[in-house]
Design an enzyme around this catalytic site. Structure first.
Site, PDB file in Angstrom:
ATOM      1  N   ASP A  69       0.859  -1.190   0.000  1.00 18.43           N
ATOM      2  CA  ASP A  69       0.000   0.000   0.000  1.00 18.43           C
ATOM      3  C   ASP A  69       0.890   1.234   0.000  1.00 18.43           C
ATOM      4  OD1 ASP A  69      -1.901   2.089   0.601  1.00 18.43           O
ATOM      5  OD2 ASP A  69      -3.219   0.559   1.420  1.00 18.43           O
ATOM      6  N   ASN A  77     -10.646   8.556   6.845  1.00 17.39           N
ATOM      7  CA  ASN A  77     -10.987   7.141   6.670  1.00 17.39           C
ATOM      8  C   ASN A  77     -10.619   6.281   7.871  1.00 17.39           C
ATOM      9  OD1 ASN A  77      -8.203   6.743   6.441  1.00 17.39           O
ATOM     10  ND2 ASN A  77      -8.236   6.708   4.208  1.00 17.39           N
ATOM     11  N   LEU A  78     -10.253   6.926   8.972  1.00 16.76           N
ATOM     12  CA  LEU A  78      -9.828   6.167  10.153  1.00 16.76           C
ATOM     13  C   LEU A  78     -10.958   5.314  10.715  1.00 16.76           C
ATOM     14  CD1 LEU A  78      -7.191   5.930  11.769  1.00 16.76           C
ATOM     15  CD2 LEU A  78      -8.103   7.617  13.357  1.00 16.76           C
ATOM     16  N   GLN A  79     -12.202   5.786  10.577  1.00 13.17           N
ATOM     17  CA  GLN A  79     -13.333   5.057  11.137  1.00 13.17           C
ATOM     18  C   GLN A  79     -13.596   3.741  10.413  1.00 13.17           C
ATOM     19  OE1 GLN A  79     -15.843   8.840  11.026  1.00 13.17           O
ATOM     20  NE2 GLN A  79     -16.857   7.685  12.606  1.00 13.17           N
ATOM     21  N   ARG A  80     -13.038   3.584   9.230  1.00 13.05           N
ATOM     22  CA  ARG A  80     -13.302   2.383   8.446  1.00 13.05           C
ATOM     23  C   ARG A  80     -12.225   1.325   8.625  1.00 13.05           C
ATOM     24  NH1 ARG A  80     -14.349   5.638   2.835  1.00 13.05           N
ATOM     25  NH2 ARG A  80     -15.516   7.336   3.760  1.00 13.05           N
ATOM     26  N   LYS A  93       0.400   3.523   5.770  1.00 18.40           N
ATOM     27  CA  LYS A  93      -0.498   2.483   6.267  1.00 18.40           C
ATOM     28  C   LYS A  93       0.237   1.168   6.496  1.00 18.40           C
ATOM     29  CE  LYS A  93      -4.769   4.219   4.203  1.00 18.40           C
ATOM     30  NZ  LYS A  93      -5.816   3.989   3.186  1.00 18.40           N
ATOM     31  N   ASP A 137      -8.839   0.033  -4.361  1.00 16.40           N
ATOM     32  CA  ASP A 137     -10.022   0.772  -4.779  1.00 16.40           C
ATOM     33  C   ASP A 137      -9.865   1.396  -6.165  1.00 16.40           C
ATOM     34  OD1 ASP A 137      -8.179   2.686  -4.217  1.00 16.40           O
ATOM     35  OD2 ASP A 137      -9.283   3.616  -2.574  1.00 16.40           O
ATOM     36  N   CYS A 199     -21.497  11.327   9.193  1.00 19.79           N
ATOM     37  CA  CYS A 199     -20.841  10.449  10.164  1.00 19.79           C
ATOM     38  C   CYS A 199     -21.567   9.113  10.277  1.00 19.79           C
ATOM     39  CB  CYS A 199     -20.777  11.133  11.529  1.00 19.79           C
ATOM     40  SG  CYS A 199     -19.666  12.554  11.588  1.00 19.79           S
TER      41      CYS A 199
END
Length: 256
Positions: A69, A77-80, A93, A137, A199
């Site tokens: 990566d 995008n930290l929540q994912r 990453k 992606d 959110c």
């Protein structure tokens, strides 16, 4: 289903400690654990799908993982993701993914490649891998991954979660004996453009990433150990906002 990876003769004491807590995996058993310990998996992407997939593979006892990566950890995008922390923001990453993998599986071998995969470096980055997992992606990246996997004869497990709506596809470019090869297809879900997600929507997408990433890792374990039946030829279309899912058949090379 024939196992993809041959087991090593015996696990040494360190490997036994590392894998014993995962022996509850249904259908795996001691031989399956030895096969997992002998396996080398290359994962393209350490973000949305890649993060939970990497942790699930480490928890399953996969002995060697290559993480590919070129992105850095971002707040948006930290929540994912599961492998990264707030203090990782602005860092590659691959570095935080390596830390998270080793925290779960200290004896694992982790190779990181902080570079964008393309047609020039794909075969080099996949060298020695028994199986490739593509969570990227970008259609261009997915095309290069598939071409390299085909050229090397390495089975490929592929998945994608895109903004607002999501999809997950699992197939093998070089499937086990008795299964027809599958034609690479890329689908672009509707409703992926517009205002940034709320959110609440990010939370739904994050939960979907965890679920789909775990599914990809589960298919890898099946290939390595021969446990269960693969999802070859089935495409799961998942709408993360309406919580609907439906499946369609994937075209085989014979029918193309």
């Amino acid at each position: 289903m024939q196992p993809l990876v041959a087991p090593i003769p015996a696990l040494d004491p360190a490997e036994l400690v590392r894998t014993a807590r995962h022996a509850v995996l249904a259908g795996i058993g001691e031989e399956g654990q030895r096969r997992l310990a002998a396996a080398h998996v290359a994962v393209v992407g350490a973000g949305g799908l890649g993060s939970p997939a990497l942790l699930a593979l480490a928890a399953a006892g996969v002995g060697s993982i290559t993480v590919i990566d070129d992105d850095i950890v971002e707040l948006t995008n930290l929540q994912r993701q599961l492998a990264h922390r707030v203090e990782d923001i602005g860092r590659p990453k691959t570095s935080s993914a390596e830390r998270a993998i080793l925290a779960l599986s200290p004896g694992a071998e982790v190779v990181t490649a902080a570079e964008r995969l393309d047609s020039e470096n794909a075969e080099r980055l996949f060298a020695g891998a028994d199986i490739v997992v593509d969570t990227s992606d970008s259609f261009a990246t997915r095309r290069d991954v598939a071409a390299a996997a085909e050229a090397l004869g390495i089975p490929l497990v592929w998945g994608a979660v895109q903004e607002w709506h999501a999809q997950a596809t699992v197939f093998w470019s070089n499937p086990p004996q008795g299964h027809a090869p599958v034609v690479l297809a890329d689908l672009f879900p509707l409703g992926t453009e517009g205002e940034p997600p709320s959110c609440a929507q990010v939370g739904v997408l994050g939960a979907l990433c965890v679920q789909a990433g775990g599914m990809l890792a589960g298919e890898v374990v099946k290939l390595i150990t021969g446990a269960g039946d693969p999802l070859l030829g089935r495409l799961a279309m998942i709408d993360g906002l309406s919580a609907r899912q439906h499946e369609i058949a994937i075209r085989s090379a014979v029918a193309a």
